[in-house]
Design an enzyme around this catalytic site. Structure first.
Site, PDB file in Angstrom:
ATOM      1  N   LYS A  43     -13.244  51.708  62.054  1.00 59.55           N
ATOM      2  CA  LYS A  43     -13.182  51.127  63.411  1.00 59.55           C
ATOM      3  C   LYS A  43     -14.516  50.567  63.912  1.00 59.55           C
ATOM      4  O   LYS A  43     -14.773  50.510  65.106  1.00 59.55           O
ATOM      5  CB  LYS A  43     -12.624  52.142  64.450  1.00 59.55           C
ATOM      6  CG  LYS A  43     -11.392  52.895  64.053  1.00 59.55           C
ATOM      7  CD  LYS A  43     -10.395  52.118  63.258  1.00 59.55           C
ATOM      8  CE  LYS A  43      -9.599  51.102  64.041  1.00 59.55           C
ATOM      9  NZ  LYS A  43      -8.615  50.420  63.118  1.00 59.55           N
ATOM     10  N   GLY A  75     -15.807  47.432  62.736  1.00 61.38           N
ATOM     11  CA  GLY A  75     -15.939  45.981  62.555  1.00 61.38           C
ATOM     12  C   GLY A  75     -15.643  45.496  61.142  1.00 61.38           C
ATOM     13  O   GLY A  75     -16.080  44.415  60.750  1.00 61.38           O
ATOM     14  N   THR A  76     -14.883  46.295  60.397  1.00 65.25           N
ATOM     15  CA  THR A  76     -14.565  45.956  59.004  1.00 65.25           C
ATOM     16  C   THR A  76     -13.809  44.633  58.891  1.00 65.25           C
ATOM     17  O   THR A  76     -14.226  43.736  58.152  1.00 65.25           O
ATOM     18  CB  THR A  76     -13.700  47.073  58.371  1.00 65.25           C
ATOM     19  OG1 THR A  76     -14.106  48.331  58.889  1.00 65.25           O
ATOM     20  CG2 THR A  76     -13.815  47.051  56.868  1.00 65.25           C
ATOM     21  N   HIS A 127     -15.271  52.397  53.325  1.00 61.93           N
ATOM     22  CA  HIS A 127     -15.609  53.392  54.351  1.00 61.93           C
ATOM     23  C   HIS A 127     -16.292  54.611  53.724  1.00 61.93           C
ATOM     24  O   HIS A 127     -16.511  55.614  54.397  1.00 61.93           O
ATOM     25  CB  HIS A 127     -14.337  53.887  55.055  1.00 61.93           C
ATOM     26  CG  HIS A 127     -13.625  52.843  55.869  1.00 61.93           C
ATOM     27  ND1 HIS A 127     -14.267  51.994  56.732  1.00 61.93           N
ATOM     28  CD2 HIS A 127     -12.311  52.534  55.972  1.00 61.93           C
ATOM     29  CE1 HIS A 127     -13.377  51.203  57.317  1.00 61.93           C
ATOM     30  NE2 HIS A 127     -12.185  51.507  56.872  1.00 61.93           N
ATOM     31  N   ARG A 181     -21.216  50.836  64.753  1.00 61.20           N
ATOM     32  CA  ARG A 181     -20.734  50.617  66.128  1.00 61.20           C
ATOM     33  C   ARG A 181     -21.025  51.869  66.933  1.00 61.20           C
ATOM     34  O   ARG A 181     -21.003  52.978  66.367  1.00 61.20           O
ATOM     35  CB  ARG A 181     -19.219  50.356  66.089  1.00 61.20           C
ATOM     36  CG  ARG A 181     -18.609  50.018  67.431  1.00 61.20           C
ATOM     37  CD  ARG A 181     -17.120  49.751  67.318  1.00 61.20           C
ATOM     38  NE  ARG A 181     -16.573  49.238  68.567  1.00 61.20           N
ATOM     39  CZ  ARG A 181     -15.283  48.995  68.784  1.00 61.20           C
ATOM     40  NH1 ARG A 181     -14.400  49.188  67.806  1.00 61.20           N
ATOM     41  NH2 ARG A 181     -14.880  48.545  69.951  1.00 61.20           N
ATOM     42  N   SER A 200     -11.394  53.685  69.686  1.00 64.44           N
ATOM     43  CA  SER A 200     -10.653  52.774  68.816  1.00 64.44           C
ATOM     44  C   SER A 200      -9.875  53.556  67.759  1.00 64.44           C
ATOM     45  O   SER A 200      -8.714  53.246  67.467  1.00 64.44           O
ATOM     46  CB  SER A 200     -11.632  51.813  68.133  1.00 64.44           C
ATOM     47  OG  SER A 200     -10.962  50.933  67.271  1.00 64.44           O
ATOM     48  N   TYR A 202     -22.002  46.253  65.649  1.00 63.67           N
ATOM     49  CA  TYR A 202     -20.843  45.621  66.286  1.00 63.67           C
ATOM     50  C   TYR A 202     -21.272  45.007  67.621  1.00 63.67           C
ATOM     51  O   TYR A 202     -20.881  43.889  67.960  1.00 63.67           O
ATOM     52  CB  TYR A 202     -19.787  46.701  66.481  1.00 63.67           C
ATOM     53  CG  TYR A 202     -18.516  46.275  67.181  1.00 63.67           C
ATOM     54  CD1 TYR A 202     -17.386  45.921  66.449  1.00 63.67           C
ATOM     55  CD2 TYR A 202     -18.428  46.270  68.574  1.00 63.67           C
ATOM     56  CE1 TYR A 202     -16.212  45.556  67.088  1.00 63.67           C
ATOM     57  CE2 TYR A 202     -17.261  45.908  69.216  1.00 63.67           C
ATOM     58  CZ  TYR A 202     -16.154  45.549  68.477  1.00 63.67           C
ATOM     59  OH  TYR A 202     -15.000  45.181  69.120  1.00 63.67           O
ATOM     60  N   THR A 237     -14.028  34.736  66.469  1.00 65.36           N
ATOM     61  CA  THR A 237     -14.019  35.395  67.781  1.00 65.36           C
ATOM     62  C   THR A 237     -12.752  36.246  67.883  1.00 65.36           C
ATOM     63  O   THR A 237     -11.765  36.005  67.171  1.00 65.36           O
ATOM     64  CB  THR A 237     -14.005  34.375  68.936  1.00 65.36           C
ATOM     65  OG1 THR A 237     -12.813  33.605  68.831  1.00 65.36           O
ATOM     66  CG2 THR A 237     -15.229  33.469  68.899  1.00 65.36           C
ATOM     67  N   PHE A 238     -12.787  37.217  68.766  1.00 60.54           N
ATOM     68  CA  PHE A 238     -11.636  38.127  68.935  1.00 60.54           C
ATOM     69  C   PHE A 238     -10.352  37.339  69.242  1.00 60.54           C
ATOM     70  O   PHE A 238      -9.326  37.525  68.592  1.00 60.54           O
ATOM     71  CB  PHE A 238     -11.939  39.132  70.044  1.00 60.54           C
ATOM     72  CG  PHE A 238     -10.872  40.179  70.227  1.00 60.54           C
ATOM     73  CD1 PHE A 238     -10.811  41.282  69.398  1.00 60.54           C
ATOM     74  CD2 PHE A 238      -9.918  40.046  71.225  1.00 60.54           C
ATOM     75  CE1 PHE A 238      -9.830  42.252  69.557  1.00 60.54           C
ATOM     76  CE2 PHE A 238      -8.929  41.008  71.400  1.00 60.54           C
ATOM     77  CZ  PHE A 238      -8.896  42.112  70.565  1.00 60.54           C
ATOM     78  N   ARG A 288      -7.104  45.523  69.058  1.00 60.75           N
ATOM     79  CA  ARG A 288      -6.649  46.135  70.296  1.00 60.75           C
ATOM     80  C   ARG A 288      -7.332  45.538  71.512  1.00 60.75           C
ATOM     81  O   ARG A 288      -6.679  44.984  72.399  1.00 60.75           O
ATOM     82  CB  ARG A 288      -6.936  47.645  70.198  1.00 60.75           C
ATOM     83  CG  ARG A 288      -6.365  48.510  71.295  1.00 60.75           C
ATOM     84  CD  ARG A 288      -6.864  49.944  71.113  1.00 60.75           C
ATOM     85  NE  ARG A 288      -8.321  50.020  71.180  1.00 60.75           N
ATOM     86  CZ  ARG A 288      -9.025  50.233  72.293  1.00 60.75           C
ATOM     87  NH1 ARG A 288      -8.403  50.425  73.436  1.00 60.75           N
ATOM     88  NH2 ARG A 288     -10.351  50.284  72.261  1.00 60.75           N
ATOM     89  N   LYS A 289      -8.668  45.640  71.567  1.00 62.67           N
ATOM     90  CA  LYS A 289      -9.390  45.235  72.762  1.00 62.67           C
ATOM     91  C   LYS A 289     -10.677  44.469  72.437  1.00 62.67           C
ATOM     92  O   LYS A 289     -11.008  43.496  73.096  1.00 62.67           O
ATOM     93  CB  LYS A 289      -9.714  46.484  73.590  1.00 62.67           C
ATOM     94  CG  LYS A 289      -9.908  46.206  75.060  1.00 62.67           C
ATOM     95  CD  LYS A 289      -9.784  47.483  75.878  1.00 62.67           C
ATOM     96  CE  LYS A 289     -10.047  47.200  77.353  1.00 62.67           C
ATOM     97  NZ  LYS A 289     -10.090  48.437  78.139  1.00 62.67           N
TER      98      LYS A 289
END
Ligand code: PPS
Length: 288
Positions: free
Chosen positions: A44, A46-47, A102, A124, A132, A187, A222-223, A251-252
């Site tokens: 969680k 930024g992979t 990971h 992050r 997250s 992140y 971008t997100f 998610r966000k």
């Protein structure tokens, strides 16, 4: 999904079924090529963001090169080395072999520390990682559904999750950073100035792109734009793995969401643990 899905390998938690501990234990023996690139993250952190950036850099910003591979997701193109079957595939894969992982430092081939291959470590801030990860546990069928936020909060601090302790992960990689060809990036830096982050990554990988090509990489990672690309946003991942009706993988995508979740007491407790664990590590994070 309320079974206990974790399986330890030498004190590090893997996911039962997703990973085969005996196989993961062999990753250490893989031969590394100078052209290999490993993106290393605690879950969680930024992979999949980095998967998108690396693929776009390879394609010099040409998104059509990626969309032509329509049935392949970013995870097929830049797979997790530790997932079942992927170690075997790595051995004979053509260069450049781009992989994410990971795993903790000690499970990767020691030749990385002789400056073979390249490593990009994305960190992050752990409060946002916790939040997250909490939501991801609800969506991911291979992970245990959290009993409550409180319960998950304690599990995270005890390292009773896939990836084990966030602190151990960042500390062990960071401690060896000078031995490797390693880029350490956060992140939050990527959120604050994505263009600068992409330029640093391109420079590190020796990719020469024109300003236009660089702009295209930035625009498509971008997100909001990644969310529109099914291969990048994990929307096409099988319903057997992710319960899409319970939440989105993307998610966000913000900094500081922990403030909407932590109680004052939890925050104080987290800060104490952070200070204690990180006292010998000069790492500072952007928290909001
Ligand atoms: S995993 O399961 O470990 O591979 O997850 P990982 O990809 O490391 O982390 C998922 C979180 O990264 C967010 N994300 C992004 N944020 C900003 N911009 C972009 N482009 C982006 N892509 C992914 C994703 O939304 C998850 O964070 P949260 O806070 O849950 O939204």
């Amino acid at each position: 999904h309320d079974h206990h899905p974790l399986v330890p390998l030498k004190g590090f938690y893997l996911i039962n079924g997703t990973h085969d501990p005996e196989d993961v234990d062999q990753i250490h023996n893989l031969e590394i090529r100078d052209s290999d690139v490993f993106v290393v993250t605690y879950p969680k952190s930024g992979t999949i963001w980095m998967q998108q950036i690396l693929l776009l850099l390879e394609a010099k910003g040409d998104v059509t090169a990626i969309s032509k591979l329509c049935n392949l997701s970013n995870a097929d193109l830049i797979p997790w080395i530790e997932v079942k079957g992927n170690r075997e595939a790595f051995i004979s894969a053509p260069s450049p072999r781009l992989r994410v992982t990971h795993l903790q430092y000690r499970f990767l081939p020691p030749t990385l520390s002789q400056k073979k291959g390249k490593v990009i470590y994305v960190a992050r801030n752990p409060k946002d990682v916790l939040v997250s990860y909490f939501y991801f546990h609800k969506v991911a069928n291979m992970l245990e559904t959290p009993k409550s936020f409180d319960d998950f909060f304690e599990k995270f601090l005890r390292g009773e999750v896939f990836g084990s302790s966030w602190f151990e992960h960042v500390k062990t990689w960071y401690a060896h950073r000078d031995e490797m060809n390693l880029l350490f990036i956060t992140y939050e830096e990527m959120i604050q100035d994505l263009r600068l982050a992409v330029r640093r990554i391109a420079l590190f990988l020796g990719k020469e792109l024109t300003d236009e090509q660089l702009d295209s990489v930035v625009t498509h990672s971008t997100f909001s734009n990644m969310r529109k690309i099914p291969q990048a946003s994990y929307e096409q991942v099988s319903g057997a793995l992710l319960s899409h009706h319970l939440g989105k993988f993307m998610r966000k995508g913000t900094v500081g969401d922990w403030k909407n979740h932590f109680t004052v007491a939890q925050n104080e407790r987290f800060d104490r643990v952070f200070l204690q664990e990180m006292k010998d590590f000069p790492l500072s994070f952007i928290w909001d």
